[in-house]
Design an enzyme around this catalytic site. Structure first.
Site, PDB file in Angstrom:
ATOM      1  N   HIS A  65       0.802  -1.224   0.000  1.00 23.92           N
ATOM      2  CA  HIS A  65       0.000   0.000   0.000  1.00 23.92           C
ATOM      3  C   HIS A  65       0.836   1.276   0.000  1.00 23.92           C
ATOM      4  O   HIS A  65       1.863   1.374   0.663  1.00 23.92           O
ATOM      5  CB  HIS A  65      -1.057  -0.004   1.114  1.00 23.92           C
ATOM      6  CG  HIS A  65      -0.574   0.077   2.525  1.00 23.92           C
ATOM      7  ND1 HIS A  65      -0.394   1.281   3.175  1.00 23.92           N
ATOM      8  CD2 HIS A  65      -0.285  -0.873   3.440  1.00 23.92           C
ATOM      9  CE1 HIS A  65      -0.018   1.044   4.431  1.00 23.92           C
ATOM     10  NE2 HIS A  65       0.064  -0.245   4.614  1.00 23.92           N
ATOM     11  N   ASP A 166       5.622   2.117   7.092  1.00 23.10           N
ATOM     12  CA  ASP A 166       4.326   1.459   6.846  1.00 23.10           C
ATOM     13  C   ASP A 166       3.616   2.268   5.766  1.00 23.10           C
ATOM     14  O   ASP A 166       3.041   3.294   6.076  1.00 23.10           O
ATOM     15  CB  ASP A 166       3.533   1.418   8.152  1.00 23.10           C
ATOM     16  CG  ASP A 166       2.145   0.818   7.976  1.00 23.10           C
ATOM     17  OD1 ASP A 166       1.853   0.268   6.909  1.00 23.10           O
ATOM     18  OD2 ASP A 166       1.349   0.930   8.930  1.00 23.10           O
ATOM     19  N   GLU A 196      -5.323   1.686   2.339  1.00 25.97           N
ATOM     20  CA  GLU A 196      -5.201   0.507   3.208  1.00 25.97           C
ATOM     21  C   GLU A 196      -5.483   0.882   4.649  1.00 25.97           C
ATOM     22  O   GLU A 196      -6.148   0.153   5.383  1.00 25.97           O
ATOM     23  CB  GLU A 196      -3.793  -0.097   3.080  1.00 25.97           C
ATOM     24  CG  GLU A 196      -3.616  -1.462   3.769  1.00 25.97           C
ATOM     25  CD  GLU A 196      -3.190  -1.394   5.224  1.00 25.97           C
ATOM     26  OE1 GLU A 196      -3.163  -2.442   5.880  1.00 25.97           O
ATOM     27  OE2 GLU A 196      -2.901  -0.283   5.747  1.00 25.97           O
ATOM     28  N   GLU A 197      -4.943   2.030   5.059  1.00 29.62           N
ATOM     29  CA  GLU A 197      -4.999   2.421   6.472  1.00 29.62           C
ATOM     30  C   GLU A 197      -6.419   2.747   6.955  1.00 29.62           C
ATOM     31  O   GLU A 197      -6.656   2.881   8.151  1.00 29.62           O
ATOM     32  CB  GLU A 197      -4.070   3.622   6.737  1.00 29.62           C
ATOM     33  CG  GLU A 197      -2.584   3.339   6.496  1.00 29.62           C
ATOM     34  CD  GLU A 197      -1.955   2.385   7.511  1.00 29.62           C
ATOM     35  OE1 GLU A 197      -2.650   1.980   8.458  1.00 29.62           O
ATOM     36  OE2 GLU A 197      -0.770   2.051   7.319  1.00 29.62           O
ATOM     37  N   ASP A 219       3.854  -5.996   3.648  1.00 29.52           N
ATOM     38  CA  ASP A 219       3.534  -4.911   4.586  1.00 29.52           C
ATOM     39  C   ASP A 219       4.452  -5.017   5.799  1.00 29.52           C
ATOM     40  O   ASP A 219       5.231  -5.957   5.907  1.00 29.52           O
ATOM     41  CB  ASP A 219       2.048  -4.997   4.999  1.00 29.52           C
ATOM     42  CG  ASP A 219       1.463  -3.632   5.371  1.00 29.52           C
ATOM     43  OD1 ASP A 219       2.223  -2.742   5.812  1.00 29.52           O
ATOM     44  OD2 ASP A 219       0.243  -3.470   5.245  1.00 29.52           O
ATOM     45  N   HIS A 305       3.167   3.065  13.162  1.00 32.06           N
ATOM     46  CA  HIS A 305       2.208   4.178  13.244  1.00 32.06           C
ATOM     47  C   HIS A 305       2.727   5.350  14.097  1.00 32.06           C
ATOM     48  O   HIS A 305       1.964   6.233  14.457  1.00 32.06           O
ATOM     49  CB  HIS A 305       0.809   3.732  13.691  1.00 32.06           C
ATOM     50  CG  HIS A 305       0.066   3.022  12.590  1.00 32.06           C
ATOM     51  ND1 HIS A 305      -1.304   2.909  12.557  1.00 32.06           N
ATOM     52  CD2 HIS A 305       0.510   2.416  11.460  1.00 32.06           C
ATOM     53  CE1 HIS A 305      -1.665   2.238  11.465  1.00 32.06           C
ATOM     54  NE2 HIS A 305      -0.575   1.931  10.788  1.00 32.06           N
TER      55      HIS A 305
HETATM   56 CO    CO Z   1      -0.478   0.703   8.905  1.00 32.14          CO
HETATM   57 ZN    ZN Z   2       0.605  -1.155   6.470  1.00 32.17          ZN
END
Ligand code: CO
Ligand code: ZN
Length: 335
Positions: A65, A166, A196-197, A219, A305
């Site tokens: 992603h 990420d 995606e998030e 990922d 994150h």
């Molecule tokens: Co993420």
């Molecule tokens: Zn991710």
């Protein structure tokens, strides 16, 4: 590879606003692809055709992603402070004092309201972005404007810290695999997905469109090798993680075994991954149409994150090697 990872992580692309990332990826994959298209949700779909079609040729979707978590301005007060909503999983503990950058270039600092207790973590609705304005009128940000964390890519020996590892590190692994692959017996669709998030939205529509025989997501996963971390196996520097489970999927055991056999045959390090939270695009591929065998190759990452996510370069290189080896040979599902 390092330079491209720096470029990818220093580009801003919160969910739904992946354009700058897509432009960068497009330039990299253009000379390597047999076909490229961008679908209605902004997914970049890059096809590598089989060198020869045989009965063993599979249609394989590889998803990484492009989007990252971010913030959206939701209200500007009379003094020009910007309240915000979150785009994806933004954690209060990682935000105060942080810098953000709006897509229009405006810089901001995250502050928060007075706390009842000095040491509490403020909730996101008690925070605001200070963009240097003095009133609603001179505020350079409007409701609906989008921002992301603003941190430079930093080298720490063989480890790198950056925002949006990420999943820009996954995007890098997909690009470098396409580069290393040269030819494949399979019909491979590298899909650089969007949103995606906020719930695997780009992978949901692109998996339906590609209609693959097999799906592999690339990922990050949480490394649990820091002080008092949750009890999980994954650590930095011990190789790519082969996912068995996260909170959104049970990886297809045949795909898991294919990944493990390939790693062992090629003498590549790997780790067995059970992630106690989160999920990936592999879930969306597994559940598309009438169902698709799917798995996930994960890059162990610390502080997922946060604005400073850390990966180990050896894991990145071994992830490229493992994915390349998987796509270069006949798929062995043990059937
Ligand atoms: Co993420
Ligand atoms: Zn991710």
């Amino acid at each position: 590879m390092k330079t491209l990872l720096k470029q990818l992580t220093e580009t801003f692309g919160p969910s739904g606003y992946e354009e700058n990332v897509r432009t960068l990826v497009y330039a990299e994959v253009k000379p390597l692809a047999d076909e490229i298209k961008v679908d209605a949700l902004g997914n970049l779909i890059v096809r590598k055709r089989p060198s020869k079609v045989t009965k063993d040729t599979k249609k394989i979707m590889v998803a990484a992603h492009m989007d990252e978590i971010g913030l959206m301005a939701s209200y500007i007060d009379e003094h020009g402070f910007v309240r915000f909503s979150s785009i994806g999983g933004v954690f209060g503990r990682y935000t105060p004092g942080g810098r953000v950058r709006f897509l229009n270039g405006v810089a901001g600092v995250i502050g928060h309201d007075r706390l009842e207790k000095m040491n509490e973590t403020p909730a996101l609705d008690k925070m605001y972005i200070d963009v240097g304005a003095t009133s609603r009128k001179d505020c350079p940000v409007k409701v609906g404007d989008v921002a992301a964390f603003d941190r430079p890519f930093t080298e720490m020996g063989n480890r790198f810290a950056a925002k949006s590892m990420d999943d820009r590190v996954g995007v890098l692994v997909a690009i470098e695999t396409l580069r290393a692959l040269r030819s494949t017996p399979h019909d491979v669709y590298f899909v650089f997905t969007t949103q995606e998030e906020v719930g695997l939205r780009g992978a949901t529509t692109s998996a339906f469109g590609v209609d693959p025989d097999l799906g592999i997501a690339v990922d990050v996963t949480a490394a649990a090798d820091t002080p008092n971390a949750p009890k999980m196996e994954m650590k930095l520097g011990a190789g790519p993680c082969i996912k068995f489970q996260d909170s959104g999927m049970i990886a297809d055991p045949r795909v898991v075994q294919w990944m493990i056999r390939t790693a062992e045959k090629n003498k590549l390090p790997y780790q067995r991954e059970v992630l106690l939270f989160g999920s990936t695009d592999a879930r969306a591929m597994q559940l598309t149409r009438a169902g698709v065998p799917a798995g996930c190759l994960s890059i162990p990452t610390r502080y997922v994150h946060s604005p400073s996510e850390i990966v180990d370069f050896a894991d990145v290189q071994n992830s490229v090697k493992l994915l390349t080896a998987m796509l270069r040979a006949k798929v062995d599902l043990g059937e």
